[in-house]
Scaffold this motif. Sequence first.
Motif, PDB file in Angstrom:
ATOM      1  N   ASP A  73      -8.573  -5.064  -4.661  1.00 49.10           N
ATOM      2  CA  ASP A  73      -8.074  -4.302  -5.812  1.00 49.10           C
ATOM      3  C   ASP A  73      -6.683  -4.753  -6.225  1.00 49.10           C
ATOM      4  O   ASP A  73      -6.316  -4.685  -7.389  1.00 49.10           O
ATOM      5  CB  ASP A  73      -8.038  -2.803  -5.472  1.00 49.10           C
ATOM      6  CG  ASP A  73      -9.445  -2.235  -5.335  1.00 49.10           C
ATOM      7  OD1 ASP A  73     -10.364  -2.852  -5.899  1.00 49.10           O
ATOM      8  OD2 ASP A  73      -9.600  -1.206  -4.665  1.00 49.10           O
ATOM      9  N   THR A  74      -5.889  -5.216  -5.271  1.00 49.85           N
ATOM     10  CA  THR A  74      -4.521  -5.627  -5.598  1.00 49.85           C
ATOM     11  C   THR A  74      -4.482  -6.972  -6.297  1.00 49.85           C
ATOM     12  O   THR A  74      -3.498  -7.324  -6.912  1.00 49.85           O
ATOM     13  CB  THR A  74      -3.673  -5.715  -4.324  1.00 49.85           C
ATOM     14  OG1 THR A  74      -4.310  -6.605  -3.411  1.00 49.85           O
ATOM     15  CG2 THR A  74      -3.485  -4.358  -3.693  1.00 49.85           C
ATOM     16  N   VAL A 102      -8.242  -7.908 -11.318  1.00 49.60           N
ATOM     17  CA  VAL A 102      -8.189  -6.883 -12.365  1.00 49.60           C
ATOM     18  C   VAL A 102      -9.590  -6.732 -12.941  1.00 49.60           C
ATOM     19  O   VAL A 102     -10.094  -7.613 -13.630  1.00 49.60           O
ATOM     20  CB  VAL A 102      -7.188  -7.269 -13.473  1.00 49.60           C
ATOM     21  CG1 VAL A 102      -7.216  -6.245 -14.585  1.00 49.60           C
ATOM     22  CG2 VAL A 102      -5.790  -7.379 -12.883  1.00 49.60           C
ATOM     23  N   LYS A 125     -12.132  -3.699 -14.702  1.00 50.64           N
ATOM     24  CA  LYS A 125     -12.165  -2.330 -15.238  1.00 50.64           C
ATOM     25  C   LYS A 125     -13.507  -1.623 -15.020  1.00 50.64           C
ATOM     26  O   LYS A 125     -13.608  -0.431 -15.230  1.00 50.64           O
ATOM     27  CB  LYS A 125     -11.834  -2.361 -16.735  1.00 50.64           C
ATOM     28  CG  LYS A 125     -10.407  -2.825 -17.009  1.00 50.64           C
ATOM     29  CD  LYS A 125     -10.125  -2.858 -18.481  1.00 50.64           C
ATOM     30  CE  LYS A 125      -8.698  -3.344 -18.740  1.00 50.64           C
ATOM     31  NZ  LYS A 125      -8.391  -3.435 -20.164  1.00 50.64           N
ATOM     32  N   GLU A 149       3.070  -7.052  -7.466  1.00 48.45           N
ATOM     33  CA  GLU A 149       1.673  -6.919  -7.900  1.00 48.45           C
ATOM     34  C   GLU A 149       1.542  -6.010  -9.120  1.00 48.45           C
ATOM     35  O   GLU A 149       0.744  -6.282 -10.025  1.00 48.45           O
ATOM     36  CB  GLU A 149       0.815  -6.389  -6.747  1.00 48.45           C
ATOM     37  CG  GLU A 149       0.583  -7.423  -5.651  1.00 48.45           C
ATOM     38  CD  GLU A 149      -0.143  -6.850  -4.439  1.00 48.45           C
ATOM     39  OE1 GLU A 149      -0.306  -5.607  -4.390  1.00 48.45           O
ATOM     40  OE2 GLU A 149      -0.542  -7.630  -3.555  1.00 48.45           O
ATOM     41  N   THR A 176       2.605  -8.146 -12.165  1.00 51.23           N
ATOM     42  CA  THR A 176       1.695  -9.254 -12.502  1.00 51.23           C
ATOM     43  C   THR A 176       0.403  -8.750 -13.138  1.00 51.23           C
ATOM     44  O   THR A 176      -0.205  -9.440 -13.952  1.00 51.23           O
ATOM     45  CB  THR A 176       1.361 -10.095 -11.253  1.00 51.23           C
ATOM     46  OG1 THR A 176       0.855  -9.239 -10.223  1.00 51.23           O
ATOM     47  CG2 THR A 176       2.590 -10.826 -10.747  1.00 51.23           C
ATOM     48  N   LYS A 177       0.006  -7.529 -12.776  1.00 54.68           N
ATOM     49  CA  LYS A 177      -1.239  -6.986 -13.349  1.00 54.68           C
ATOM     50  C   LYS A 177      -1.063  -6.519 -14.796  1.00 54.68           C
ATOM     51  O   LYS A 177      -2.023  -6.181 -15.476  1.00 54.68           O
ATOM     52  CB  LYS A 177      -1.742  -5.828 -12.478  1.00 54.68           C
ATOM     53  CG  LYS A 177      -2.281  -6.302 -11.134  1.00 54.68           C
ATOM     54  CD  LYS A 177      -2.705  -5.159 -10.246  1.00 54.68           C
ATOM     55  CE  LYS A 177      -4.147  -4.804 -10.448  1.00 54.68           C
ATOM     56  NZ  LYS A 177      -4.652  -3.820  -9.479  1.00 54.68           N
ATOM     57  N   LYS A 178       0.199  -6.529 -15.274  1.00 53.61           N
ATOM     58  CA  LYS A 178       0.454  -6.176 -16.674  1.00 53.61           C
ATOM     59  C   LYS A 178       0.232  -7.362 -17.616  1.00 53.61           C
ATOM     60  O   LYS A 178       0.251  -7.209 -18.828  1.00 53.61           O
ATOM     61  CB  LYS A 178       1.894  -5.663 -16.836  1.00 53.61           C
ATOM     62  CG  LYS A 178       2.148  -4.329 -16.157  1.00 53.61           C
ATOM     63  CD  LYS A 178       3.619  -3.933 -16.280  1.00 53.61           C
ATOM     64  CE  LYS A 178       3.923  -2.652 -15.519  1.00 53.61           C
ATOM     65  NZ  LYS A 178       5.361  -2.310 -15.573  1.00 53.61           N
ATOM     66  N   GLN A 227      -9.298 -14.328 -18.671  1.00 54.11           N
ATOM     67  CA  GLN A 227     -10.020 -14.684 -17.446  1.00 54.11           C
ATOM     68  C   GLN A 227     -11.313 -15.429 -17.755  1.00 54.11           C
ATOM     69  O   GLN A 227     -11.729 -16.308 -16.991  1.00 54.11           O
ATOM     70  CB  GLN A 227     -10.323 -13.425 -16.633  1.00 54.11           C
ATOM     71  CG  GLN A 227      -9.085 -12.747 -16.067  1.00 54.11           C
ATOM     72  CD  GLN A 227      -9.438 -11.709 -15.030  1.00 54.11           C
ATOM     73  OE1 GLN A 227     -10.261 -11.941 -14.150  1.00 54.11           O
ATOM     74  NE2 GLN A 227      -8.819 -10.540 -15.139  1.00 54.11           N
ATOM     75  N   HIS A 236      -7.435 -14.211  -9.409  1.00 51.08           N
ATOM     76  CA  HIS A 236      -6.446 -13.309  -8.808  1.00 51.08           C
ATOM     77  C   HIS A 236      -5.140 -13.346  -9.606  1.00 51.08           C
ATOM     78  O   HIS A 236      -4.641 -14.416  -9.943  1.00 51.08           O
ATOM     79  CB  HIS A 236      -6.178 -13.710  -7.364  1.00 51.08           C
ATOM     80  CG  HIS A 236      -7.289 -13.315  -6.437  1.00 51.08           C
ATOM     81  ND1 HIS A 236      -7.096 -13.105  -5.091  1.00 51.08           N
ATOM     82  CD2 HIS A 236      -8.608 -13.082  -6.662  1.00 51.08           C
ATOM     83  CE1 HIS A 236      -8.249 -12.762  -4.531  1.00 51.08           C
ATOM     84  NE2 HIS A 236      -9.173 -12.748  -5.469  1.00 51.08           N
ATOM     85  N   LEU A 237      -4.578 -12.154  -9.873  1.00 50.02           N
ATOM     86  CA  LEU A 237      -3.376 -12.024 -10.702  1.00 50.02           C
ATOM     87  C   LEU A 237      -2.228 -11.351  -9.949  1.00 50.02           C
ATOM     88  O   LEU A 237      -1.320 -10.805 -10.556  1.00 50.02           O
ATOM     89  CB  LEU A 237      -3.699 -11.197 -11.956  1.00 50.02           C
ATOM     90  CG  LEU A 237      -4.931 -11.612 -12.756  1.00 50.02           C
ATOM     91  CD1 LEU A 237      -5.174 -10.630 -13.889  1.00 50.02           C
ATOM     92  CD2 LEU A 237      -4.766 -13.009 -13.311  1.00 50.02           C
ATOM     93  N   ASN A 238      -2.277 -11.403  -8.619  1.00 51.17           N
ATOM     94  CA  ASN A 238      -1.317 -10.622  -7.831  1.00 51.17           C
ATOM     95  C   ASN A 238      -0.080 -11.393  -7.397  1.00 51.17           C
ATOM     96  O   ASN A 238       0.746 -10.880  -6.650  1.00 51.17           O
ATOM     97  CB  ASN A 238      -2.006 -10.034  -6.600  1.00 51.17           C
ATOM     98  CG  ASN A 238      -2.547 -11.124  -5.689  1.00 51.17           C
ATOM     99  OD1 ASN A 238      -3.018 -12.162  -6.161  1.00 51.17           O
ATOM    100  ND2 ASN A 238      -2.494 -10.895  -4.388  1.00 51.17           N
TER     101      ASN A 238
END
Length: 703
Positions: free
Chosen positions: A70-71, A74, A76, A170, A173-175, A180, A211-213
């Motif tokens: 989850d970290t 991303v 939805k 994290e 970065t998720k913003k 993708q 991964h976007l963390n």
Amino acid sequence: MRNKKVGSDSPDIIVTFKFETATSVEKFARYVDYSDRESAVLIDHVEEAFENHLEVSSDFEKMVSYMKRDTAVVNKDDRRTGLFTEMSNNISVNEMEELKEKLNEAQLLGNNLWNPVVSFDVAYMIRVGVLEYNPELEARIDRLDKVFKAAEKEKPKNPKKIYQAKKALELETKKRVVNQDKLKAAMQENMGKFLKSEGFDENTFWWGSVHLNTKHIHVHLSFSETKTSRKILEVQKEINGKTITIKEPRGKLKEKNITRFKSNLFYFLEIDEEKELKILKEVEVGKHRHLILDQVTDSYDSTLLNFYLEETVRHFPKEGKLNYSSNRKEFRESKAYLAAFVEEYIRTVGKSEYEAFARATSEQLKDYHKVYSKAEQFDLEKQVEKRQKTLKIALANRMLKELKKHSLNHSEAITSDFLNSKELEQVVEDLKKTKISSKELGRYKGLVEKSYAEAKEQYFRKKIRGLDQFEDMQSNVGLKNFSKRKFEQHIQLAQLKQISSKDLSDFEKEKKRHLKSEVETARQVSIDQSTDQQVEKRLQKLEEEEYLVKNTRDKTLIQFIYDTDRNQVLASIEKEKKILQIKNKIYLNNLAKNKKDNIPLLQELKKIYGEEESEKRFKNKIKQFSKKKFKLKRTQKHRQFYRKNKKYIKKRQLPGFKKKRSFKKVLKNGHEAFQNMMSLNNNELKRAERKKRQSDEEEEMER
């Protein structure tokens, strides 16, 4: 692991590989949804490779396989996993379970599990349109990334600090806004080619996740096979303290195939020139926007900028949140000063970046012409102004945030500043554009008038001294005496204007009105005062002046008095007479209620005003005589502080307006700033001088 230097720039793409054998780990299936510390170590190495401009060599066999976290991912849709395969961009939970079963089968058969990681440079992701350019967000991510790495290097290690730094990174970065699908499409297009080049057959299966963390966006891939296609090797392993020989499939992959895989990804993600140009234009706009926002919280040498900031804080409401968009009545004054600060900032310190932002925005928005079927539906100038307005709001909020950090408590004093006439005039112009109260604006208008009165006094004193240099001759004595009387009237009026109206006696007020009527030009005379009697009196005075100018032979004297030649002076007198005659006609039409007849007269008046520039030239001329700095009055609530804290006003010091000061220093040290900016005006001396003037004038009237 070995890293090698490849140049001054970071590589656009880094590809790393690691493989696990059937006996090296307990369970292959854990790689679908599990993370271990070894994985995190590899990502640290990849991040280091980007920062130090390193390329990863083929024996870099450390890698992370945390596929569904989850970290990191991303996603939805709760019914989906965020993992992708050759056939799907987001596999379901059931499909993930099937994938785990396949992995268990592959491990039972003794096959390997390969785990590549593909990491991308941030600038490259922006250039190819995968990552939306957001300079403020990227700056925050970069800062948090450094904090996290610094926490990891600390000895002894602080697990709590590392965890908090990692979570903060994290969250930022998720913003990011990341395409993708484009990254997944690149993997789907090229993984099959890569596997084929290595000799893998149709029994091979793979999956991946974006991964976007971390600071650098990366894609984790894993692949294995349900039937062995690799060459079987005999390897020696130590089990329970004994060395035994076992057979395992070859795990190492060819470096040339990895390089080709990386090149194929690069060319797949490349975009055409038109798209790239569009992205670069967006980046250019964002760059200038970020620079101007970043610079706005710097220290300034500008008195006016610091003044606006001090006044913004001084008028802060005691309670409630502060936001520039707020229309709270208590925040109105602060908001007005903050708006004035932004206007002065983009006019001076931030001018070059603001203009560059406007140009870049205009170039970027030109592309949108094609979106509209009709050219008139797209107003480029209006759209640029809209972007500029948004930037100004962002500047105001950025500075507001900074001021809230450094502002003093309301019980402490923030001192007033000293402004000269030019600065005061700019304050009035800036505040006129805001919604500041008329009372607050009136303070500065009064100070502007006072500053020009002081300048006029100096100017006309110099003129009188200059007149004394000319000899009294029959041909020039008349104009000389006439001008001297006129200059003395200007000086007396200027002196009275420098005194507050409430401090003037009734006699002084009457004298001020009389002097004003004597020295004002035809343009300054109101229509209500343009009666037959008043106009006749003024015309006689103008005719007297005209006669004296015509009969004065000394051209040098005329040039000195009027700063122009005889012909220009006579032409100016004729205009004055014409203006008075027109105003008299308008006055008479108003009395007769024939206002329609005033239309051509007003148009003629407007035309004459357009041609008349002598008043403007005169204003510019006297500005050089205004060198005095004016001390602004404090509001009552700030005066109370000084009364209670008398220790701060025992020693009078020179004003600090000549010193270069930053607003942060002023805000942090209000008491010291107050001492530095104490007024040198001696109120007692002023009162004595005023009484002496009144006494002299009363004696003159009695005579």
